[in-house]
Scaffold this active site. Structure first.
Site, PDB file in Angstrom:
ATOM      1  CD  GLN A  91      -0.723  -2.752  -4.837  1.00 42.69           C
ATOM      2  OE1 GLN A  91      -0.415  -3.102  -3.400  1.00 42.69           O
ATOM      3  NE2 GLN A  91      -1.700  -1.761  -4.974  1.00 42.69           N
TER       4      GLN A  91
ATOM      5  CG  LEU B 134       0.162  11.421  -0.220  1.00 41.52           C
ATOM      6  CD1 LEU B 134       0.701  11.865   1.073  1.00 41.52           C
ATOM      7  CD2 LEU B 134      -0.514  10.005  -0.183  1.00 41.52           C
ATOM      8  CG  HIS B 135      -5.846  12.149  -4.128  1.00 43.81           C
ATOM      9  ND1 HIS B 135      -6.701  11.676  -3.270  1.00 43.81           N
ATOM     10  CD2 HIS B 135      -5.474  11.091  -5.025  1.00 43.81           C
ATOM     11  CE1 HIS B 135      -6.881  10.316  -3.456  1.00 43.81           C
ATOM     12  NE2 HIS B 135      -6.289  10.020  -4.683  1.00 43.81           N
TER      13      HIS B 135
ATOM     14  N   GLY C 110      -8.210  12.809  -1.273  1.00 43.22           N
ATOM     15  CA  GLY C 110      -8.962  11.476  -0.686  1.00 43.22           C
ATOM     16  C   GLY C 110      -8.003  10.987   0.532  1.00 43.22           C
ATOM     17  CG  HIS C 111      -4.037   9.499  -0.703  1.00 45.32           C
ATOM     18  ND1 HIS C 111      -3.809  10.090  -1.934  1.00 45.32           N
ATOM     19  CD2 HIS C 111      -4.005   8.156  -0.922  1.00 45.32           C
ATOM     20  CE1 HIS C 111      -3.421   8.982  -2.879  1.00 45.32           C
ATOM     21  NE2 HIS C 111      -3.686   7.703  -2.355  1.00 45.32           N
TER      22      HIS C 111
ATOM     23  CB  SER D 264      -7.877   8.068  -8.874  1.00 41.59           C
ATOM     24  OG  SER D 264      -6.545   7.310  -9.357  1.00 41.59           O
ATOM     25  CB  SER D 265      -2.437   8.536  -7.537  1.00 38.19           C
ATOM     26  OG  SER D 265      -2.584   8.764  -6.266  1.00 38.19           O
TER      27      SER D 265
ATOM     28  CD  GLN E 188      -6.411  -1.461  -1.811  1.00 38.26           C
ATOM     29  OE1 GLN E 188      -5.664  -1.706  -2.680  1.00 38.26           O
ATOM     30  NE2 GLN E 188      -6.592  -0.351  -1.237  1.00 38.26           N
TER      31      GLN E 188
ATOM     32  CE  LYS F 111     -10.611   5.787  -7.201  1.00 36.28           C
ATOM     33  NZ  LYS F 111      -9.755   4.661  -7.425  1.00 36.28           N
TER      34      LYS F 111
HETATM   35  P1  AMP Z   1      -3.691   4.332  -3.037  1.00 35.79           P
HETATM   36  O1  AMP Z   1      -2.517   5.437  -2.848  1.00 35.79           O
HETATM   37  O2  AMP Z   1      -4.367   4.552  -4.358  1.00 35.79           O
HETATM   38  O3  AMP Z   1      -3.124   2.827  -2.993  1.00 35.79           O
HETATM   39  O4  AMP Z   1      -4.597   4.406  -2.065  1.00 35.79           O
HETATM   40  C1  AMP Z   1      -4.470   4.477  -0.786  1.00 35.79           C
HETATM   41  C2  AMP Z   1      -5.766   4.666   0.225  1.00 35.79           C
HETATM   42  O5  AMP Z   1      -6.452   5.831  -0.316  1.00 35.79           O
HETATM   43  C3  AMP Z   1      -6.388   3.620  -0.025  1.00 35.79           C
HETATM   44  O6  AMP Z   1      -7.387   2.886   1.060  1.00 35.79           O
HETATM   45  C4  AMP Z   1      -7.341   3.890  -1.232  1.00 35.79           C
HETATM   46  O7  AMP Z   1      -8.955   3.405  -1.264  1.00 35.79           O
HETATM   47  C5  AMP Z   1      -7.693   5.461  -0.845  1.00 35.79           C
HETATM   48  N1  AMP Z   1      -7.931   6.333  -1.559  1.00 35.79           N
HETATM   49  C6  AMP Z   1      -7.599   6.463  -2.745  1.00 35.79           C
HETATM   50  N2  AMP Z   1      -8.451   7.646  -3.545  1.00 35.79           N
HETATM   51  C7  AMP Z   1      -9.463   7.752  -2.543  1.00 35.79           C
HETATM   52  C8  AMP Z   1     -10.576   8.838  -2.736  1.00 35.79           C
HETATM   53  N3  AMP Z   1     -10.741   9.082  -3.949  1.00 35.79           N
HETATM   54  N4  AMP Z   1     -11.596   8.800  -1.663  1.00 35.79           N
HETATM   55  C9  AMP Z   1     -11.273   7.972  -0.663  1.00 35.79           C
HETATM   56  N5  AMP Z   1      -9.957   6.966  -0.585  1.00 35.79           N
HETATM   57  C10 AMP Z   1      -9.381   7.246  -1.281  1.00 35.79           C
END
Ligand code: AMP
Length: 287
Positions: free
Chosen positions: A60, A32-33, A35-36, A184-185, A152, A148
């Site tokens: 996926q 998690l960053h 953004g999450h 992004s992760s 999706q 982002k």
């Molecule tokens: P993930 O863990 O990459 O599957 O992302 C989980 C959720 O976090 C998804 O809805 C992504 O679109 C969102 N997300 C990932 N990175 C960002 C970001 N930089 N800004 C906003 N939402 C994000």
């Protein structure tokens, strides 16, 4: 914070909570960053109960993609979510979600075959399948998704409409680092020179947006020609660069003028070294 891996126990718990109050849900793959965490904060504003899932979904990932090496830092993620006051973290294993005998999959259709879907066959079917399961398990009233991953988000809106899911899908704007690279992760895979090259992506997108707004009379092809060189240098390799129109992300033709498009949106996927990065920007004056 409750941490559960059983779908059945999670479902029972959420159904019990739902009798008292609405539930907001944030699905993630962990690592998690900020953004999450911004999505989690938004979920907290939406409902008294907040559920987050961490699940790296094998459905996926393509055969040559990064499922095995996807970063997994569960303890650290737990601390972050705990400190934000999340009520329940759902953290199933692959066997928990896809036990022996699991066989039904969603086929999203047309929108899943374009943009990222053209290069990641089956990716959005896998996303849709896990998200439908997670919606059923959490009984969520709201689910927050980041822009982002704009395609999706659009796919989730599509399945929510198509299957009459009683979930309000809430989009959240892309959260960026100081250098404007989208968080992004997968950024953890980047070397320092690749990270520097990645800065070209937000720069090119923001230049494209300015260009589009100041000269909407230009064509799709003209705008793409202007920004392609920006993204083709500095150690980046473009996988696709496309302008879509409408909320359904329909393809556009090079000779179409930007001003004739409804809700034009620019999407890019590039490789920095072996790491694939995606980003997008609206070319609409309203947003
Ligand atoms: P993930 O863990 O990459 O599957 O992302 C989980 C959720 O976090 C998804 O809805 C992504 O679109 C969102 N997300 C990932 N990175 C960002 C970001 N930089 N800004 C906003 N939402 C994000």
């Amino acid at each position: 914070m409750l941490i559960l891996n059983s779908p059945e126990v999670t479902q029972e718990t959420c159904l019990r909570w739902k009798r008292e109050s609405p539930i907001a849900f944030v699905p993630t793959m962990g690592c998690l960053h900020d953004g999450h965490l911004a999505l989690v904060q938004r979920a907290k504003e939406l409902a008294p109960k907040v559920v987050v899932s961490i699940f790296v979904n094998p459905l996926q990932f393509g055969p040559n993609e990064d499922f095995e090496k996807y970063p997994r830092v569960f303890e650290e993620d737990c601390r972050k979510l705990e400190s934000m006051g999340v009520d329940l973290l759902f953290h199933p294993s692959v066997k928990d979600l896809y036990p022996d005998g699991f066989s039904t999959k969603i086929s999203v259709g047309e929108i899943a075959n374009r943009l990222c879907g053209a290069f990641r066959p089956g990716h959005f079917d896998g996303v849709a399948t896990v998200v439908l399961k997670l919606f059923e398990i959490t009984s969520c009233d709201y689910a927050v998704f980041g822009e982002k991953d704009f395609q999706q988000l659009t796919v989730i809106q599509q399945i929510t409409r198509d299957f009459n899911l009683p979930v309000c899908v809430i989009p959240f704007p892309t959260v960026r680092a100081d250098d404007q690279v989208a968080l992004s992760s997968r950024n953890s895979y980047l070397s320092s020179s690749e990270r520097e090259a990645a800065q070209k992506i937000p720069q090119a997108l923001s230049a494209a947006r300015k260009e589009a707004l100041s000269n909407p009379h230009q064509t799709v092809g003209e705008l793409l020609n202007k920004i392609t060189p920006e993204l083709s240098r500095e150690g980046l390799k473009i996988q696709y660069l496309e302008i879509t129109q409408s909320r359904r992300l329909l393809p556009t033709r090079p000779e179409e003028r930007l001003e004739s498009l409804s809700q034009p949106h620019l999407f890019v996927a590039v490789y920095a070294g072996s790491t694939r990065l995606i980003d997008n920007v609206s070319l609409n004056s309203g947003q």
